[in-house]
Write a protein that holds these residues in place. Structure first.
Motif, PDB file in Angstrom:
ATOM      1  N   ASP A   1       0.818  -1.221   0.000  1.00  0.00           N
ATOM      2  CA  ASP A   1       0.000   0.000   0.000  1.00  0.00           C
ATOM      3  C   ASP A   1       0.851   1.271   0.000  1.00  0.00           C
ATOM      4  OD1 ASP A   1      -2.640  -0.367  -0.437  1.00  0.00           O
ATOM      5  OD2 ASP A   1      -3.296  -0.091   1.626  1.00  0.00           O
ATOM      6  N   GLY A   2       2.080   1.169  -0.528  1.00  0.00           N
ATOM      7  CA  GLY A   2       2.930   2.357  -0.646  1.00  0.00           C
ATOM      8  C   GLY A   2       3.574   2.807   0.644  1.00  0.00           C
ATOM      9  N   ILE A   3       3.626   1.940   1.672  1.00  0.00           N
ATOM     10  CA  ILE A   3       4.293   2.318   2.923  1.00  0.00           C
ATOM     11  C   ILE A   3       5.737   2.705   2.625  1.00  0.00           C
ATOM     12  CG2 ILE A   3       5.013   1.524   5.205  1.00  0.00           C
ATOM     13  CD1 ILE A   3       2.778  -0.560   5.071  1.00  0.00           C
ATOM     14  N   HIS A   4       6.167   3.838   3.147  1.00  0.00           N
ATOM     15  CA  HIS A   4       7.540   4.283   2.919  1.00  0.00           C
ATOM     16  C   HIS A   4       8.091   4.909   4.194  1.00  0.00           C
ATOM     17  CE1 HIS A   4       4.978   7.766   1.973  1.00  0.00           C
ATOM     18  NE2 HIS A   4       5.967   8.491   2.474  1.00  0.00           N
ATOM     19  N   LEU A   5       9.381   5.238   4.170  1.00  0.00           N
ATOM     20  CA  LEU A   5      10.047   5.796   5.344  1.00  0.00           C
ATOM     21  C   LEU A   5       9.898   7.307   5.370  1.00  0.00           C
ATOM     22  CD1 LEU A   5      13.396   3.754   5.269  1.00  0.00           C
ATOM     23  CD2 LEU A   5      11.239   3.170   6.390  1.00  0.00           C
ATOM     24  N   PRO A   6       9.779   7.897   6.548  1.00  0.00           N
ATOM     25  CA  PRO A   6       9.714   9.362   6.627  1.00  0.00           C
ATOM     26  C   PRO A   6      10.986  10.015   6.096  1.00  0.00           C
ATOM     27  CG  PRO A   6       9.894   8.375   8.822  1.00  0.00           C
ATOM     28  CD  PRO A   6       9.606   7.264   7.870  1.00  0.00           C
ATOM     29  N   GLU A   7      12.133   9.330   6.286  1.00  0.00           N
ATOM     30  CA  GLU A   7      13.406   9.849   5.773  1.00  0.00           C
ATOM     31  C   GLU A   7      13.664   9.373   4.343  1.00  0.00           C
ATOM     32  OE1 GLU A   7      14.570   6.000   7.978  1.00  0.00           O
ATOM     33  OE2 GLU A   7      12.985   7.529   8.020  1.00  0.00           O
ATOM     34  N   LEU A   8      12.775   8.571   3.805  1.00  0.00           N
ATOM     35  CA  LEU A   8      12.751   8.066   2.429  1.00  0.00           C
ATOM     36  C   LEU A   8      13.785   6.989   2.149  1.00  0.00           C
ATOM     37  CD1 LEU A   8      12.098  11.280   0.305  1.00  0.00           C
ATOM     38  CD2 LEU A   8      10.433   9.633   1.196  1.00  0.00           C
ATOM     39  N   TYR A   9      15.060   7.171   2.546  1.00  0.00           N
ATOM     40  CA  TYR A   9      16.137   6.320   2.043  1.00  0.00           C
ATOM     41  C   TYR A   9      16.891   5.597   3.159  1.00  0.00           C
ATOM     42  CZ  TYR A   9      15.440   9.394  -1.996  1.00  0.00           C
ATOM     43  OH  TYR A   9      14.889  10.111  -3.036  1.00  0.00           O
TER      44      TYR A   9
END
Length: 478
Positions: A208-216
């Protein structure tokens, strides 16, 4: 000694039809791939060449190869054969459902489901628990095929073949500390360094597109190159129970291997962990290297003695290649060889990076340019195929319920009493509907007699309509 046996031989502890005297005999083997023999035999006075027929078996270097093609020229007979393992191409698996088993138990069930008995035995040391339903596949394709429901794609592994015994190992070969120092190309030894598939900064994406707040997540080697190399990796089995499209895992279903977290922060922590494992375990932040060793040419050089120890490497063995320019050592493995049976030595060997198909399926190739409309079409086709697999597995594992017929309707429930049932399918003159909260609860999936279809997720190959109203949630398609 090279022997030949009749096609119907089952006992190879003898000399068979006789001993051949070929003028050349080469064996090629590649990890999880080709294992073949090519041989030439003159028209000898003892007429041994007459023993060479399609489907007969040759034993060379201790391994059995079945002849599939014979070419007769003016001066000699050319023979082409594949390892006896490929006899399993002729056997068939109609339908076997492997549910929540380790690689050890899975390979045993798979081989036990063949259309007819064989001499083959198989083992595995893979402890991964997974499920797969194998339907209408030959045995080799069931093990090594590209489809999702195959052993290699569900459990991974590397195939080690030894006549009628084969093993699916988590990793084959050994690390005996063999080293190559890469400074320049030599005649007979070529080292190629390829950075095309490298990644030093991962953008992990969960379900469902879960991603990190810092992205990388960055590699420890990110500063070793002139700029960061960013790739998106998808981990669709990492889920947050609060996601809009989240569904509870079902036993034996396509989502039975999901890793589900109650909070978004926990799911994000798992994404960081998986991204770090890509660097630590898969070494995706190091160059893809390929060393091609030509032992015939190498023997002509003054440096040959320095590399003579490579003749002792076996398939899957690890070699350490030191790159002085960028200051670190890359581990590579023997992935392919060509062996001269008559001279009892390697002719050539390929040492390079070897990865299982799992990471090929989740890697987003940033170097490929595809029209955005084509991306959407590919994504939809993938979703449809996944939906079909999910439907098949759900229906196949749905036995054990109760069918109750009343005067007005037909019920399928998890108990035989409408007052105690929780999961209920209800079919009457107004439609068909499903409730997960009992007979008297809310019905969340269904088709009504006046033409309405209700469901959280509808997947279709094509839809034709006079008008369509769409409310799409934003989604990254890659």
């Amino acid at each position: 000694m090279i022997n030949i046996y009749s096609s119907d031989t089952t006992d190879f502890n003898n000399n068979g039809l006789g001993v051949l005297t070929p003028s050349s005999c080469i064996i090629r083997e590649r990890m999880n791939g080709e294992y073949s023999l090519e041989m030439t035999h003159i028209y000898d006075d003892k007429e041994k060449w007459k023993l060479i027929e399609e489907h007969n078996v040759i034993r060379a270097n201790g391994q059995l190869f079945r002849i599939y093609k014979v070419v007769k020229t003016l001066t000699e007979v050319e023979i082409y054969a594949t390892h006896i393992f490929y006899d399993l191409n002729n056997n068939f698996i109609e339908d076997t459902n492997i549910r929540n088993k380790s690689g050890t138990l899975a390979i045993s069930q798979l081989l036990g489901a063949t259309a007819y008995d064989t001499q083959f035995t198989a083992t595995s040391n893979i402890s991964t628990i997974a499920s797969a339903r194998i339907v209408r596949k030959n045995v080799v394709n069931a093990i090594l095929g590209d489809e999702s429901n195959t052993f290699i794609n569900r459990w991974g592994g590397e195939l080690q073949r030894d006549n009628f015994t084969f093993k699916m190992l988590s990793k084959m070969g050994a690390d005996n500390g063999v080293k190559i120092s890469y400074r320049k190309n030599l005649t007979g030894l070529t080292v190629t360094q390829d950075l095309t598939e490298m990644c030093t900064r991962i953008r992990p994406i969960g379900f469902d597109g879960i991603h990190l707040p810092e992205l990388y997540v960055d590699s420890p080697y990110i500063d070793s190159y002139f700029q960061p190399i960013i790739r998106e990796y998808k981990f669709e089995n990492i889920k947050w129970s609060g996601s809009p499209n989240y569904q509870e895992p079902t036993e034996g279903g396509s989502n039975s291997g999901d890793i589900v977290f109650n909070t978004l922060e926990e799911a994000q922590s798992e994404l960081r962990k998986k991204a770090r494992e890509c660097f630590e375990t898969e070494k995706i932040d190091l160059p893809n290297i390929v060393c091609t060793v030509d032992f015939i040419e190498l023997s002509k050089t003054d440096q040959f003695k320095k590399y003579a120890h490579l003749q002792t490497i076996n398939l899957g063995d690890t070699v350490h290649v030191y790159f002085e320019k960028i200051g670190f050592t890359v581990e590579a493995r023997c992935t392919e060889y060509v062996y001269d049976v008559l001279k009892d030595r390697y002719d050539s060997m390929t040492i390079g990076s070897f990865t299982n198909t799992f990471f090929d399926s989740i890697r987003n190739d940033m170097n490929t340019s595809v029209d955005e409309n084509d991306k959407v079409i590919v994504d939809i086709k993938s979703e449809l195929e996944n939906a079909k697999n999910h439907l098949t597995e759900m229906i196949a594992s749905g036995l054990g319920g109760y069918v109750v017929k009343t005067r007005d309707e037909l019920l399928i429930m998890d108990t035989d009493n409408i007052d105690t049932a929780v999961k209920v399918w209800r079919w009457n003159k107004n439609g068909l509907a499903y409730s997960s909260t009992g007979y008297y609860g809310q019905y969340e999936i269904g088709i009504t007699a006046d033409g309405q279809i209700v469901g959280d997720r509808i997947v279709a190959g094509s839809i034709k309509a006079e008008s369509i109203e769409v409310n799409l949630r934003q989604k990254i398609i890659s």
